[in-house]
Design a protein around this motif. Structure first.
Motif, PDB file in Angstrom:
ATOM      1  N   TRP A   1      29.897  50.870  77.087  1.00  0.00           N
ATOM      2  CA  TRP A   1      30.346  51.001  75.707  1.00  0.00           C
ATOM      3  C   TRP A   1      29.148  51.259  74.790  1.00  0.00           C
ATOM      4  O   TRP A   1      28.090  50.654  74.948  1.00  0.00           O
ATOM      5  CB  TRP A   1      31.040  49.712  75.247  1.00  0.00           C
ATOM      6  CG  TRP A   1      32.430  49.532  75.774  1.00  0.00           C
ATOM      7  CD1 TRP A   1      32.799  48.861  76.897  1.00  0.00           C
ATOM      8  CD2 TRP A   1      33.622  50.021  75.177  1.00  0.00           C
ATOM      9  NE1 TRP A   1      34.160  48.903  77.055  1.00  0.00           N
ATOM     10  CE2 TRP A   1      34.698  49.602  76.002  1.00  0.00           C
ATOM     11  CE3 TRP A   1      33.909  50.769  74.032  1.00  0.00           C
ATOM     12  CZ2 TRP A   1      36.019  49.912  75.722  1.00  0.00           C
ATOM     13  CZ3 TRP A   1      35.219  51.081  73.749  1.00  0.00           C
ATOM     14  CH2 TRP A   1      36.262  50.659  74.575  1.00  0.00           C
TER      15      TRP A   1
ATOM     16  N   VAL B   1      32.964  53.753  71.617  1.00  0.00           N
ATOM     17  CA  VAL B   1      33.090  54.853  72.581  1.00  0.00           C
ATOM     18  C   VAL B   1      32.782  54.341  73.982  1.00  0.00           C
ATOM     19  O   VAL B   1      31.759  53.678  74.208  1.00  0.00           O
ATOM     20  CB  VAL B   1      32.157  56.026  72.223  1.00  0.00           C
ATOM     21  CG1 VAL B   1      32.259  57.125  73.277  1.00  0.00           C
ATOM     22  CG2 VAL B   1      32.510  56.583  70.844  1.00  0.00           C
TER      23      VAL B   1
ATOM     24  N   VAL C   1      32.340  55.262  78.115  1.00  0.00           N
ATOM     25  CA  VAL C   1      32.046  56.298  79.107  1.00  0.00           C
ATOM     26  C   VAL C   1      32.269  55.707  80.494  1.00  0.00           C
ATOM     27  O   VAL C   1      31.535  54.777  80.903  1.00  0.00           O
ATOM     28  CB  VAL C   1      30.601  56.818  78.983  1.00  0.00           C
ATOM     29  CG1 VAL C   1      30.320  57.858  80.073  1.00  0.00           C
ATOM     30  CG2 VAL C   1      30.361  57.409  77.608  1.00  0.00           C
TER      31      VAL C   1
ATOM     32  N   GLU D   1      29.143  60.357  82.951  1.00  0.00           N
ATOM     33  CA  GLU D   1      28.255  60.300  81.796  1.00  0.00           C
ATOM     34  C   GLU D   1      28.195  61.611  81.013  1.00  0.00           C
ATOM     35  O   GLU D   1      28.014  61.614  79.789  1.00  0.00           O
ATOM     36  CB  GLU D   1      26.844  59.897  82.238  1.00  0.00           C
ATOM     37  CG  GLU D   1      26.706  58.430  82.607  1.00  0.00           C
ATOM     38  CD  GLU D   1      27.314  58.082  83.962  1.00  0.00           C
ATOM     39  OE1 GLU D   1      27.696  59.012  84.704  1.00  0.00           O
ATOM     40  OE2 GLU D   1      27.403  56.880  84.296  1.00  0.00           O
TER      41      GLU D   1
ATOM     42  N   GLN E   1      34.265  60.877  77.259  1.00  0.00           N
ATOM     43  CA  GLN E   1      34.075  59.855  76.235  1.00  0.00           C
ATOM     44  C   GLN E   1      35.454  59.431  75.749  1.00  0.00           C
ATOM     45  O   GLN E   1      36.194  60.269  75.235  1.00  0.00           O
ATOM     46  CB  GLN E   1      33.230  60.381  75.059  1.00  0.00           C
ATOM     47  CG  GLN E   1      31.766  60.565  75.372  1.00  0.00           C
ATOM     48  CD  GLN E   1      30.961  60.874  74.122  1.00  0.00           C
ATOM     49  OE1 GLN E   1      31.492  61.313  73.109  1.00  0.00           O
ATOM     50  NE2 GLN E   1      29.650  60.635  74.191  1.00  0.00           N
ATOM     51  N   TRP E   2      35.772  58.142  75.917  1.00  0.00           N
ATOM     52  CA  TRP E   2      37.074  57.635  75.489  1.00  0.00           C
ATOM     53  C   TRP E   2      36.899  56.817  74.215  1.00  0.00           C
ATOM     54  O   TRP E   2      36.050  55.913  74.154  1.00  0.00           O
ATOM     55  CB  TRP E   2      37.693  56.749  76.573  1.00  0.00           C
ATOM     56  CG  TRP E   2      38.090  57.494  77.823  1.00  0.00           C
ATOM     57  CD1 TRP E   2      38.080  58.836  78.022  1.00  0.00           C
ATOM     58  CD2 TRP E   2      38.544  56.909  79.048  1.00  0.00           C
ATOM     59  NE1 TRP E   2      38.497  59.147  79.290  1.00  0.00           N
ATOM     60  CE2 TRP E   2      38.798  57.982  79.945  1.00  0.00           C
ATOM     61  CE3 TRP E   2      38.762  55.617  79.481  1.00  0.00           C
ATOM     62  CZ2 TRP E   2      39.264  57.778  81.240  1.00  0.00           C
ATOM     63  CZ3 TRP E   2      39.225  55.402  80.766  1.00  0.00           C
ATOM     64  CH2 TRP E   2      39.482  56.476  81.640  1.00  0.00           C
ATOM     65  N   GLN E   3      37.717  57.129  73.219  1.00  0.00           N
ATOM     66  CA  GLN E   3      37.695  56.364  71.979  1.00  0.00           C
ATOM     67  C   GLN E   3      38.442  55.037  72.181  1.00  0.00           C
ATOM     68  O   GLN E   3      39.546  55.021  72.723  1.00  0.00           O
ATOM     69  CB  GLN E   3      38.338  57.163  70.842  1.00  0.00           C
ATOM     70  CG  GLN E   3      37.608  58.455  70.503  1.00  0.00           C
ATOM     71  CD  GLN E   3      36.195  58.213  70.017  1.00  0.00           C
ATOM     72  OE1 GLN E   3      35.948  57.296  69.228  1.00  0.00           O
ATOM     73  NE2 GLN E   3      35.258  59.041  70.478  1.00  0.00           N
TER      74      GLN E   3
END
Length: 346
Positions: A251, A255, A257, A262, A266-268
């Protein structure tokens, strides 16, 4: 009826069934107490009913103290109704007599009900769909009809609080769905506060205004069904309520990963609880993952098992991060290699 539990604990010898529980229930609210066997939910119900006294703490109903260590107002003085898992019908009484019994014998029965007993019984019979069955004996009823009698008996004296202990667990799947609707309808019609104990997360999500998730005698999380489902606060809640996959990664602020992604993902995660951020995890429900053919950007995986469920496919997919459970509404079945990615709709 409003309810408040303040630091309530209950021990049986050395065993602690409840541990410092704080909980407030509003007048007219439908609260489901959800958890696995042995988590303390039935003990909590018995304390509310007056069958047990707390080892420590206090219980208030409508701002009146009803229990503390060494003291408890008995059940018959609490204006409650109860529905049990096993129906608990009396074999020598017909349907009408079951409903009449609490009206005549509960000390808290309102006077207007006693004066208009016959009309009130007719109203209750109509409410639960048993108007044509008032002379039937329990052995002449189906499982669903017996459950309706138990519900009718529980609400006959207009209790301010209705306590329900796994009332649908002995019914088949189709009948459970029907009885869920019946209970919701009764709640709307009567306005009675309801505390509904269950280990079935589907029942809790479908019916309750709020859900209390319990583990090992303590409360893990309290919230609306949507909050419990979409924003679990702990790993236990994420996995116990409708299951969740736990992706591992890093984190940075809000955000996330996933490990091994990498340069591609990218997850919100503004909605994700701090527990998961500090643990390097991201909880993902089975319906929050999008599947695509292999070699697309995302987590690479291999289909281990797939089941067709009519409107969707249920997949078990193995990745470097472990096995995932995923529900996909695709109109075709994916084979072998796939890619996983988060559906960004939250």
């Amino acid at each position: 009826m409003s309810i408040e539990l303040r630091q309530v604990s209950k021990k049986f010898g050395e065993y602690c069934a409840l541990n410092s529980v704080d909980l407030t229930i509003a007048d007219g609210e439908f609260v489901a107490v959800l958890g696995p066997s042995g988590c303390g939910k039935t003990t909590l119900l018995r304390l509310l009913a007056g069958f047990e006294q707390p080892t420590t703490g206090e219980i208030y109903m409508d701002q009146v103290q009803v229990a503390k260590k060494g003291f408890a107002i008995p059940p018959e003085k609490r204006k409650i109704g109860m529905v049990f898992q096993a129906f608990a019908l009396w074999p020598h009484m017909n349907v009408m007599e079951h409903i009449r019994f609490p009206i005549r014998h509960h000390k808290e029965t309102p006077g207007h009900i006693r004066k208009n007993e016959k009309d009130h019984i007719s109203k209750i019979l109509s409410m639960v769909g048993l108007s044509k069955f008032e002379k039937r004996m329990p052995h002449e009823l189906s499982g669903g009809q017996k459950q309706r009698v138990a519900l009718a008996r529980a609400i006959a004296a207009e209790p301010a609080l209705l306590l329900m202990d796994e009332p649908l667990s002995s019914l088949d799947a189709m009948l459970r769905m029907e009885m869920r609707r019946e209970i919701q309808t009764l709640h709307r019609q009567t306005g009675t506060s309801v505390v509904y104990v269950t280990h079935d997360q589907g029942e809790a999500l479908a019916m309750a205004d709020r859900i209390v998730v319990m583990k090992n005698g303590s409360i893990e999380q309290v919230g609306s069904p949507e909050e419990i489902y979409r924003t679990p606060h702990t790993e236990f809640v994420a996995k116990f309520v409708s299951r969740a996959n736990l992706a591992h990664g890093k984190w940075k602020d809000d955000v996330f990963v996933p490990n091994g992604c990498e340069d591609t993902l990218q997850w919100q995660g503004k909605h994700v609880a701090s527990y998961f951020k500090s643990s390097g995890m991201f909880p993902v429900r089975p319906d929050q993952i999008q599947l695509a053919p292999a070699h697309k950007p995302g987590i690479q995986g291999e289909v281990v098992n797939v089941q067709f469920q009519g409107k969707d496919f249920h997949y078990h997919i193995q990745s470097h991060d472990g096995q995932w459970e995923i529900y996909s509404p695709l109109s075709f079945r994916l084979k072998e290699k796939v890619t996983l990615n988060l559906i960004e709709t939250q």
